[in-house]
Design an enzyme around this catalytic site. Sequence first.
Site, PDB file in Angstrom:
ATOM      1  N   ASP A 322      -8.412 -42.757 -49.729  1.00 19.89           N
ATOM      2  CA  ASP A 322      -8.123 -43.987 -50.462  1.00 19.89           C
ATOM      3  C   ASP A 322      -6.613 -44.264 -50.412  1.00 19.89           C
ATOM      4  O   ASP A 322      -5.806 -43.343 -50.569  1.00 19.89           O
ATOM      5  CB  ASP A 322      -8.576 -43.788 -51.915  1.00 19.89           C
ATOM      6  N   GLU A 351      -7.587 -45.851 -45.688  1.00 16.90           N
ATOM      7  CA  GLU A 351      -7.038 -47.192 -45.843  1.00 16.90           C
ATOM      8  C   GLU A 351      -5.555 -47.137 -45.487  1.00 16.90           C
ATOM      9  O   GLU A 351      -4.777 -46.552 -46.235  1.00 16.90           O
ATOM     10  CB  GLU A 351      -7.181 -47.666 -47.283  1.00 16.90           C
TER      11      GLU A 351
END
Length: 623
Positions: A322, A351
């Site tokens: 993340d 990400e």
Amino acid sequence: MRNIAIFILAIVCVACTNKRICMENECIYGSHQTQFAFWSNAAEQMEVRLYNDAQTADFETIALSKDAQDFWRATVKADLAGKFYTVRSFQNGQWYAESPGIFAKATNVNGTRAAILDMQATNPEGWQNDQRPAMKDPTDIVIYETHVRDFTMSPNSGVDHKGKFLGLAERVDYLVDLGITHLQILPFFDYGSIDETTLANNKYNWGYDPVNYNVPEGGYSSDPYDPATRIREAKQMIMALHKAGIRVVMDVVYNHTYNAEGCALGRVVPQYFYRMNEDGTYANGSGCGNETASDHEMMRRFMIESVCYWAREYHIDGFRFDLMGIHDQETMRQIRAALDEIDPSILTYGEGWAAMAPAYPYEELAMKQWTYKMPRVGAFSDDIRNALIGSPFDHERGFASGNPAGVKDVMRGLIACPEWSGEPAQHISYITCHDNYCLRDRIEVSATNETEETRLRMNKLAQTAVLVSQGTSFLYGGEEVYRTKRGIDNSFQSPDSINIIPWENRDRYADLHDYYQAMIAIRRAHKGFRLGCAEAVKEHVEFLDADNEQVIIYRIKDLEGIDDAKSLIVILNGSEKAVEAEIPDAQYAVLAQDAKANVQGLDKIKADHVTVEPYSATILAEE
Ligand code: CA
């Protein structure tokens, strides 16, 4: 000489051969003694509080003493199985509040005290035979993202253990039938936003608020009060998926914690694990109030040891990071190297961005733009996503819904954006995930006046581009049964009614489901869609002149020895009109046409041109 010494230390730590400097060994249980070891370079005193059970206030204090590597240690010569502990540190003239330590492996309900247990005893029956399913090439992968509750809470899910690890394990056959290879599960380490003592209230949260990084979330356990149950049931879920041939990707959130001063990282060594602003406030690249400091030696080591622990103890097959853009590139490279020592086929991607600007030099961060500097670490492609369906920051249409503006970016996405990805497997091709609108809602807000039939065609066209891209395929779970979140584009704490996958749609939208299934099969049957390396993509892929800015003719040629087809042609028509496309004169099997797809072929043609219906893809395999 000093540099050499540091280098040797780093090697030892990655391999974790020197157990004395491993962060993960905060508590080593043995039937005759338990050893404690907590790292702090700042504490003046540290102590363990030993509790007989999870609730009582009474405790025994165990003083810790510091060694040369700043580990605070004590050994208790007794069988402590079933007891609980916390640790606290004294510095800056004060005792900081107790916590379970940063590397607790088992806890009480809500994770306030660490539990002492024999990890061997948490293994379900058959665990010693559990193996990662076979995997040849990273681009063979089709990832399906889901959440334990999304997947199981519907009254039509057909599972007994709704909202639980065991419930997800009950529905594995569905995923096998769909044809995916990897299941990415939203956070299932212990997180803070769900009170595990009031689960009957059925609150929902995605779980991006880490508390104990190395303990499974109690809310997904059938008994969050028993420390061993959540561990055993998480392993049962993983084993059920492995048995079915599906690998498991864990969504990890090392970039921030639930809060900075109330969690273990902030209490054991205050501020050390976080990036701080010059004015003494917490930097906030996560947008959640703090950001961790992977560039600090022991935060980096914590992340490396944590993923290795999940890979070894739980047989996790991949990690999705993340807000990976908050971490520095060097940390990601060291994580990759450490996982390679366990199994090089373990996936790493994330990400490649942050929510706000991190307090660290941009060129050193694991941002998407620098993906090529982190071999075998992938990044989500917002390039192909925004081009196909529109950006999350507006309600414009994308290429698949009639807007030609993104045509060049769709083409770049089909060849996996080599300018930043390095190798195709590092390009995660996707259009939707848990964030932002799901696909049905996205198309409804941007192509509002179209009929449902047309919107379904756009849906299939967009997902077709994802599944024929040379990058790694990623699908948001439930899109195949036309899930809707009723226009909510951030459902992180919306009720189950918004987040559940409506399994009753499996029949109602059978045509859509079967299209997704067929497209997955087509990808997996044709190596031409997953050539595997940037050099081969350059050599075999070409774009033919479509003479229409809403049409792409993507051809993968010279496939003798690579694919059963001599060449593959995909024509994507993002316009409201049928178009004629010129193609090399040959004999073709038609794999997809007019919003239908079949891996065995829908038809055979001998042709030098083909009609492509509005908002649809035609896929041809040369015979
Ligand atoms: Ca929890």
